[in-house]
Design a protein around this motif. Structure first.
Motif, PDB file in Angstrom:
ATOM      1  N   LEU A   1      -5.252  20.065  -1.328  1.00 51.32           N
ATOM      2  CA  LEU A   1      -4.330  18.953  -1.186  1.00 51.32           C
ATOM      3  C   LEU A   1      -4.936  17.717  -1.824  1.00 51.32           C
ATOM      4  CD1 LEU A   1      -3.234  19.435   2.529  1.00 51.32           C
ATOM      5  CD2 LEU A   1      -2.279  20.465   0.462  1.00 51.32           C
ATOM      6  N   SER A   2      -4.070  16.895  -2.392  1.00 55.45           N
ATOM      7  CA  SER A   2      -4.506  15.664  -3.025  1.00 55.45           C
ATOM      8  C   SER A   2      -3.710  14.499  -2.468  1.00 55.45           C
ATOM      9  CB  SER A   2      -4.294  15.735  -4.540  1.00 55.45           C
ATOM     10  OG  SER A   2      -4.985  16.824  -5.112  1.00 55.45           O
ATOM     11  N   CYS A   3      -4.301  13.349  -2.530  1.00 55.36           N
ATOM     12  CA  CYS A   3      -3.620  12.130  -2.087  1.00 55.36           C
ATOM     13  C   CYS A   3      -4.042  11.008  -3.019  1.00 55.36           C
ATOM     14  CB  CYS A   3      -3.990  11.803  -0.654  1.00 55.36           C
ATOM     15  SG  CYS A   3      -3.384  10.207  -0.060  1.00 55.36           S
ATOM     16  N   VAL A   4      -3.058  10.316  -3.537  1.00 57.07           N
ATOM     17  CA  VAL A   4      -3.348   9.178  -4.407  1.00 57.07           C
ATOM     18  C   VAL A   4      -2.924   7.899  -3.703  1.00 57.07           C
ATOM     19  CG1 VAL A   4      -1.124   9.419  -5.604  1.00 57.07           C
ATOM     20  CG2 VAL A   4      -3.010   8.198  -6.707  1.00 57.07           C
ATOM     21  N   GLY A   5      -3.763   6.895  -3.808  1.00 59.12           N
ATOM     22  CA  GLY A   5      -3.477   5.621  -3.169  1.00 59.12           C
ATOM     23  C   GLY A   5      -3.299   4.514  -4.175  1.00 59.12           C
ATOM     24  N   SER A   6      -2.487   3.538  -3.804  1.00 57.83           N
ATOM     25  CA  SER A   6      -2.309   2.355  -4.636  1.00 57.83           C
ATOM     26  C   SER A   6      -2.073   1.160  -3.739  1.00 57.83           C
ATOM     27  CB  SER A   6      -1.134   2.527  -5.607  1.00 57.83           C
ATOM     28  OG  SER A   6       0.075   2.719  -4.898  1.00 57.83           O
ATOM     29  N   GLY A   7      -2.370  -0.014  -4.278  1.00 55.56           N
ATOM     30  CA  GLY A   7      -2.135  -1.233  -3.520  1.00 55.56           C
ATOM     31  C   GLY A   7      -3.194  -1.544  -2.493  1.00 55.56           C
ATOM     32  N   LEU A   8      -4.283  -0.811  -2.499  1.00 52.77           N
ATOM     33  CA  LEU A   8      -5.373  -1.086  -1.561  1.00 52.77           C
ATOM     34  C   LEU A   8      -6.703  -1.001  -2.301  1.00 52.77           C
ATOM     35  CD1 LEU A   8      -6.128   1.986   0.762  1.00 52.77           C
ATOM     36  CD2 LEU A   8      -4.938   2.163  -1.407  1.00 52.77           C
TER      37      LEU A   8
ATOM     38  N   VAL B   1       0.840  -1.189   0.000  1.00 51.56           N
ATOM     39  CA  VAL B   1       0.000   0.000   0.000  1.00 51.56           C
ATOM     40  C   VAL B   1       0.880   1.246   0.000  1.00 51.56           C
ATOM     41  CG1 VAL B   1      -1.719   1.335   1.269  1.00 51.56           C
ATOM     42  CG2 VAL B   1      -1.879  -1.167   1.203  1.00 51.56           C
ATOM     43  N   GLN B   2       0.560   2.152  -0.889  1.00 55.28           N
ATOM     44  CA  GLN B   2       1.270   3.422  -0.929  1.00 55.28           C
ATOM     45  C   GLN B   2       0.268   4.566  -0.995  1.00 55.28           C
ATOM     46  OE1 GLN B   2       4.052   3.196  -4.239  1.00 55.28           O
ATOM     47  NE2 GLN B   2       5.654   2.403  -2.880  1.00 55.28           N
ATOM     48  N   LEU B   3       0.526   5.568  -0.193  1.00 59.60           N
ATOM     49  CA  LEU B   3      -0.260   6.792  -0.220  1.00 59.60           C
ATOM     50  C   LEU B   3       0.698   7.957  -0.418  1.00 59.60           C
ATOM     51  CD1 LEU B   3      -2.576   6.155   2.868  1.00 59.60           C
ATOM     52  CD2 LEU B   3      -3.173   5.857   0.469  1.00 59.60           C
TER      53      LEU B   3
ATOM     54  N   MET C   1      -8.300   8.753  -5.420  1.00 59.02           N
ATOM     55  CA  MET C   1      -7.857  10.047  -4.910  1.00 59.02           C
ATOM     56  C   MET C   1      -8.757  10.513  -3.774  1.00 59.02           C
ATOM     57  SD  MET C   1      -5.246  11.162  -6.846  1.00 59.02           S
ATOM     58  CE  MET C   1      -5.274  12.942  -6.696  1.00 59.02           C
ATOM     59  N   VAL C   2      -8.135  11.191  -2.826  1.00 58.19           N
ATOM     60  CA  VAL C   2      -8.866  11.903  -1.794  1.00 58.19           C
ATOM     61  C   VAL C   2      -8.288  13.315  -1.742  1.00 58.19           C
ATOM     62  CG1 VAL C   2      -7.375  11.059   0.076  1.00 58.19           C
ATOM     63  CG2 VAL C   2      -9.683  11.863   0.593  1.00 58.19           C
ATOM     64  N   TYR C   3      -9.148  14.276  -1.499  1.00 61.76           N
ATOM     65  CA  TYR C   3      -8.755  15.671  -1.555  1.00 61.76           C
ATOM     66  C   TYR C   3      -9.099  16.384  -0.244  1.00 61.76           C
ATOM     67  CZ  TYR C   3      -9.099  14.451  -6.510  1.00 61.76           C
ATOM     68  OH  TYR C   3      -8.969  13.825  -7.719  1.00 61.76           O
ATOM     69  N   LEU C   4      -8.378  17.456  -0.003  1.00 63.16           N
ATOM     70  CA  LEU C   4      -8.702  18.325   1.126  1.00 63.16           C
ATOM     71  C   LEU C   4      -8.596  19.767   0.640  1.00 63.16           C
ATOM     72  CD1 LEU C   4      -9.420  18.288   4.174  1.00 63.16           C
ATOM     73  CD2 LEU C   4      -7.000  18.783   4.612  1.00 63.16           C
TER      74      LEU C   4
ATOM     75  N   ILE D   1     -13.416  17.776   2.698  1.00 64.14           N
ATOM     76  CA  ILE D   1     -12.819  16.534   2.194  1.00 64.14           C
ATOM     77  C   ILE D   1     -13.716  15.964   1.103  1.00 64.14           C
ATOM     78  CG2 ILE D   1     -13.967  15.022   3.864  1.00 64.14           C
ATOM     79  CD1 ILE D   1     -11.336  13.414   4.037  1.00 64.14           C
ATOM     80  N   SER D   2     -13.085  15.355   0.125  1.00 63.61           N
ATOM     81  CA  SER D   2     -13.830  14.677  -0.926  1.00 63.61           C
ATOM     82  C   SER D   2     -12.981  13.539  -1.475  1.00 63.61           C
ATOM     83  CB  SER D   2     -14.223  15.649  -2.050  1.00 63.61           C
ATOM     84  OG  SER D   2     -13.069  16.203  -2.646  1.00 63.61           O
ATOM     85  N   ARG D   3     -13.606  12.650  -2.198  1.00 59.03           N
ATOM     86  CA  ARG D   3     -12.871  11.526  -2.758  1.00 59.03           C
ATOM     87  C   ARG D   3     -13.391  11.190  -4.137  1.00 59.03           C
ATOM     88  NH1 ARG D   3     -13.545   6.745   1.308  1.00 59.03           N
ATOM     89  NH2 ARG D   3     -12.421   5.542  -0.302  1.00 59.03           N
ATOM     90  N   ASP D   4     -12.508  10.598  -4.925  1.00 56.56           N
ATOM     91  CA  ASP D   4     -12.852  10.110  -6.256  1.00 56.56           C
ATOM     92  C   ASP D   4     -12.328   8.685  -6.332  1.00 56.56           C
ATOM     93  OD1 ASP D   4     -13.083   9.468  -8.936  1.00 56.56           O
ATOM     94  OD2 ASP D   4     -12.503  11.439  -9.641  1.00 56.56           O
ATOM     95  N   ASN D   5     -13.208   7.741  -6.115  1.00 60.00           N
ATOM     96  CA  ASN D   5     -12.785   6.340  -6.075  1.00 60.00           C
ATOM     97  C   ASN D   5     -12.281   5.850  -7.434  1.00 60.00           C
ATOM     98  OD1 ASN D   5     -13.375   6.082  -3.345  1.00 60.00           O
ATOM     99  ND2 ASN D   5     -15.470   5.382  -3.734  1.00 60.00           N
ATOM    100  N   ALA D   6     -12.800   6.405  -8.495  1.00 60.20           N
ATOM    101  CA  ALA D   6     -12.366   5.993  -9.827  1.00 60.20           C
ATOM    102  C   ALA D   6     -10.892   6.337 -10.064  1.00 60.20           C
ATOM    103  CB  ALA D   6     -13.237   6.651 -10.893  1.00 60.20           C
ATOM    104  N   LYS D   7     -10.426   7.363  -9.380  1.00 61.66           N
ATOM    105  CA  LYS D   7      -9.036   7.803  -9.536  1.00 61.66           C
ATOM    106  C   LYS D   7      -8.165   7.449  -8.334  1.00 61.66           C
ATOM    107  CE  LYS D   7     -10.223  11.756 -12.474  1.00 61.66           C
ATOM    108  NZ  LYS D   7     -10.142  13.239 -12.634  1.00 61.66           N
TER     109      LYS D   7
END
Length: 122
Positions: free
Chosen positions: A20-27, A2-4, A77-80, A69-75
């Motif tokens: 702010l943006s955050c991208v996740g992978s491996g989860l 898992v990487q954020l 991504m989570v935002y602040l 806060i918001s999120r885009d599951n397709a990408k």
């Protein structure tokens, strides 16, 4: 693995805004509760907000009216979105993830990103 990775921080003048943006992978991103926390110099981690797998959101009292806060599951991504920034907002902002419900306790998050520095100064 898992990487954020959070990004979007920087130097901002008082009264300014940032996203702010955050991208996740491996989860399984859509099934995870995603949170934003910050670490102010000399202090511990402070929970700001989280969004659960159903899209529900919670916000710390100090953050109401200025943080969204918001999120885009397709990408994955989570935002602040932060508005009307002040010097007290200077901190390293981290995104974190856990499966199940979000939590205001930093220790409840299994996965963390390295954070992005936000400095508010004129």
């Amino acid at each position: 693995e898992v990487q954020l990775q959070a990004f979007g921080g920087g130097l901002v003048q008082p009264g300014g805004s940032l996203r702010l943006s955050c991208v996740g992978s491996g989860l399984s991103f859509s099934g995870a509760a995603m949170s934003w926390l910050r670490q102010i110099p000399g202090k511990g981690f402070e929970w700001i907000s989280d969004t659960d797998s159903n899209g529900g959101t919670r916000l710390a009292t100090f953050a109401r009216g200025r943080f969204i806060i918001s999120r885009d599951n397709a990408k994955n991504m989570v935002y602040l979105q932060i508005s009307n920034l002040g010097p007290a907002d200077t901190a390293v902002y981290h995104c974190a993830a856990t499966y199940g419900l979000g939590s205001i306790r930093p220790s409840d998050y299994n996965y963390w990103g390295p954070g992005t520095q936000v400095t508010v100064s004129s």
